[in-house]
Write a protein that holds these residues in place. Sequence first.
Motif, PDB file in Angstrom:
ATOM      1  N   GLU A   1      31.697 -19.779   0.327  1.00  0.00           N
ATOM      2  CA  GLU A   1      31.035 -18.954   0.864  1.00  0.00           C
ATOM      3  C   GLU A   1      31.001 -17.509   1.634  1.00  0.00           C
ATOM      4  N   ALA A   2      31.339 -17.840   2.294  1.00  0.00           N
ATOM      5  CA  ALA A   2      31.553 -17.518   4.075  1.00  0.00           C
ATOM      6  C   ALA A   2      32.985 -16.812   3.771  1.00  0.00           C
ATOM      7  N   TYR A   3      34.025 -17.256   3.075  1.00  0.00           N
ATOM      8  CA  TYR A   3      35.510 -16.549   2.714  1.00  0.00           C
ATOM      9  C   TYR A   3      35.041 -15.532   2.507  1.00  0.00           C
ATOM     10  N   ALA A   4      34.888 -15.281   0.480  1.00  0.00           N
ATOM     11  CA  ALA A   4      34.578 -14.409   0.001  1.00  0.00           C
ATOM     12  C   ALA A   4      33.382 -13.224   1.023  1.00  0.00           C
ATOM     13  N   GLN A   5      32.424 -13.726   1.730  1.00  0.00           N
ATOM     14  CA  GLN A   5      32.038 -12.395   2.394  1.00  0.00           C
ATOM     15  C   GLN A   5      32.925 -11.964   3.231  1.00  0.00           C
ATOM     16  N   LYS A   6      32.982 -13.139   3.959  1.00  0.00           N
ATOM     17  CA  LYS A   6      34.038 -11.791   5.003  1.00  0.00           C
ATOM     18  C   LYS A   6      35.619 -11.327   5.320  1.00  0.00           C
ATOM     19  N   MET A   7      35.765 -11.029   3.448  1.00  0.00           N
ATOM     20  CA  MET A   7      36.604 -10.208   2.661  1.00  0.00           C
ATOM     21  C   MET A   7      35.605  -9.176   2.776  1.00  0.00           C
ATOM     22  N   LEU A   8      34.800  -9.126   2.324  1.00  0.00           N
ATOM     23  CA  LEU A   8      33.984  -7.670   1.722  1.00  0.00           C
ATOM     24  C   LEU A   8      33.037  -6.990   2.740  1.00  0.00           C
ATOM     25  N   ASP A   9      33.456  -8.011   3.706  1.00  0.00           N
ATOM     26  CA  ASP A   9      32.042  -7.694   4.761  1.00  0.00           C
ATOM     27  C   ASP A   9      33.355  -6.921   6.111  1.00  0.00           C
ATOM     28  N   GLU A  10      34.861  -7.490   5.468  1.00  0.00           N
ATOM     29  CA  GLU A  10      35.564  -6.015   6.258  1.00  0.00           C
ATOM     30  C   GLU A  10      35.655  -4.960   6.353  1.00  0.00           C
ATOM     31  N   TYR A  11      35.959  -4.862   4.642  1.00  0.00           N
ATOM     32  CA  TYR A  11      35.707  -2.860   3.778  1.00  0.00           C
ATOM     33  C   TYR A  11      34.325  -2.532   4.433  1.00  0.00           C
ATOM     34  N   LYS A  12      33.226  -3.235   4.581  1.00  0.00           N
ATOM     35  CA  LYS A  12      32.407  -2.439   4.849  1.00  0.00           C
ATOM     36  C   LYS A  12      32.206  -1.990   6.586  1.00  0.00           C
ATOM     37  N   ALA A  13      32.665  -2.659   7.246  1.00  0.00           N
ATOM     38  CA  ALA A  13      32.758  -2.652   8.730  1.00  0.00           C
ATOM     39  C   ALA A  13      34.095  -1.523   8.943  1.00  0.00           C
ATOM     40  N   ALA A  14      34.447  -0.865   7.557  1.00  0.00           N
ATOM     41  CA  ALA A  14      35.589  -0.377   7.990  1.00  0.00           C
ATOM     42  C   ALA A  14      35.083   1.279   7.796  1.00  0.00           C
TER      43      ALA A  14
ATOM     44  N   ILE B   1      29.429 -11.114  -7.507  1.00  0.00           N
ATOM     45  CA  ILE B   1      27.716 -10.029  -8.493  1.00  0.00           C
ATOM     46  C   ILE B   1      26.386 -10.289  -8.006  1.00  0.00           C
ATOM     47  N   LYS B   2      25.966 -11.569  -7.520  1.00  0.00           N
ATOM     48  CA  LYS B   2      24.633 -11.690  -6.528  1.00  0.00           C
ATOM     49  C   LYS B   2      25.057 -11.146  -5.414  1.00  0.00           C
ATOM     50  N   ASN B   3      25.591 -11.571  -4.797  1.00  0.00           N
ATOM     51  CA  ASN B   3      25.449 -11.102  -3.096  1.00  0.00           C
ATOM     52  C   ASN B   3      25.595  -9.806  -3.058  1.00  0.00           C
ATOM     53  N   GLU B   4      26.797  -9.316  -3.633  1.00  0.00           N
ATOM     54  CA  GLU B   4      27.575  -8.068  -3.347  1.00  0.00           C
ATOM     55  C   GLU B   4      27.717  -6.618  -4.687  1.00  0.00           C
ATOM     56  N   PRO B   5      26.505  -7.008  -5.519  1.00  0.00           N
ATOM     57  CA  PRO B   5      26.290  -6.449  -6.504  1.00  0.00           C
ATOM     58  C   PRO B   5      27.522  -4.420  -6.835  1.00  0.00           C
ATOM     59  N   GLU B   6      27.134  -4.044  -5.315  1.00  0.00           N
ATOM     60  CA  GLU B   6      28.230  -2.768  -5.780  1.00  0.00           C
ATOM     61  C   GLU B   6      29.079  -2.973  -5.547  1.00  0.00           C
ATOM     62  N   PHE B   7      30.183  -3.842  -4.938  1.00  0.00           N
ATOM     63  CA  PHE B   7      31.222  -4.280  -4.614  1.00  0.00           C
ATOM     64  C   PHE B   7      31.918  -5.473  -6.165  1.00  0.00           C
ATOM     65  N   ALA B   8      30.518  -5.788  -6.751  1.00  0.00           N
ATOM     66  CA  ALA B   8      31.085  -6.597  -7.601  1.00  0.00           C
ATOM     67  C   ALA B   8      30.920  -5.217  -9.645  1.00  0.00           C
ATOM     68  N   LYS B   9      30.913  -4.398  -9.489  1.00  0.00           N
ATOM     69  CA  LYS B   9      30.608  -3.442 -10.435  1.00  0.00           C
ATOM     70  C   LYS B   9      32.044  -2.982 -11.028  1.00  0.00           C
TER      71      LYS B   9
END
Length: 434
Positions: free
Chosen positions: A243-256, A277-285
């Motif tokens: 879960e941390a791995y999946a989250q970290k990947m998207l966090d790097e887009y948010k940080a950028a 889908i559950k935790n990052e619905p905007e990216f999950a679209k």
Amino acid sequence: MKATILPLCASIIATLLSIPTLAAHHETAQKVTNVQVGPRPYFLVADMDEGPLKDKLASCANSPMQSSDFSIGHRGAPMQFPEHTKESYEAAARMGAGIIECDVTFTSDQALVCRHSQCDLHTTTNILETPLAGKCSVPFQPAQFGSDGKMTQAANVQCCTSDITLAEFKTLKGKMDAGNPNARTIAEYLDATPNWRTDRYSSQGSLMTHAQSIELFKSLGVKMTPELKSASVDMPFNGFTQEAYAQKMLDEYKAAGVDPSDVWPQSFNLDDVKYWIKNEPEFAKQGVYLDDRYDIEGFDFRNPDSWSPSMEELVESGVAVIAPPLWMLVDVENDSDGKAVIVPSTYAKAAKDAGLKIIAWSLERSGQLTEGGGWYYSSLNTINPNTQVNNPIAINNEGDVMTLVDVLAQDVGVIGIFSDWPATVTYYASCMNK
């Protein structure tokens, strides 16, 4: 004289220092505004069977080419450039890929980097030629041969990003993905590029972290499709959970500061997609479920009863995009003259009817179509033929690549095609306004 020369020398040195060096220029990527597809698409069009599609594509021969999101750079442009390198990514953008892929894995210190597999450094980099070879999970073991000259044991080696730190990763250089199982030496092992690729551009393969790829893609003006790769180590890894791995990947887009609409996160692991889908619905679209269920015993892309979950169940769970290998999206039928033609598969029709968007992978990934094209064309050659038709082979020349692209675009209705040589898809997309 010295009094005159010294200020002059100082002035010249100051001027030279103010001029960007070649290396500095190389590091500064710019948005591609002049798309160049090169000769390959024209070669493919010329090799097509005569007919309206060939005429249409040929009519665009002198038209300007445009970047398109329909054209997705699979690992960049790895038909000729070392995959997941800066050079490969820049080549893909130059060829009009509107979206480019970084496969995301991690190092021993949990830094995210672009590699197709966590354990492919021995085939995609020069690690075996460096002192870091001593850190590989499985050190190089040469192939063994019997007295009759027959191989009794293939060469074996495994080098993973998780074997080394980020700092060590950055010292490596990318190469064309290949390894020789018959090798007795490391040099023989590394000298294995398939004859339908080339080492022409392998002299400089700049590896990239995931964060670096984001900045590069932003500067090139392209969108991004990161794939969260399956870990080759047990998870959690030093406390690093899936879960941390999946989250970290998207966090790097948010940080950028990247807009989620410019990102297409992918995974073969359906649980990763459900996490987004559950935790990052905007990216999950635009979350992409990469479907590899063909590896499951009993799965048949021609039989919906063998699919679990079903297309409808995927939609109900929130999945928006499905991406199988392209051969699962097409099949062969005989037309009224008994000729084998490419048509949408049962799988493709079901996905479309369920409301799923579809992406196909990966065009021009394997060998020549005159020799069947290999695994990526399984339903169109003799690997996985449709036994319900008289002539199950629908490809026999290189131009059939364009016919396949047209079926995927017009009949299957895919929204994008991954390609190892994005120029081919770009040409089609420009000509057909995709």
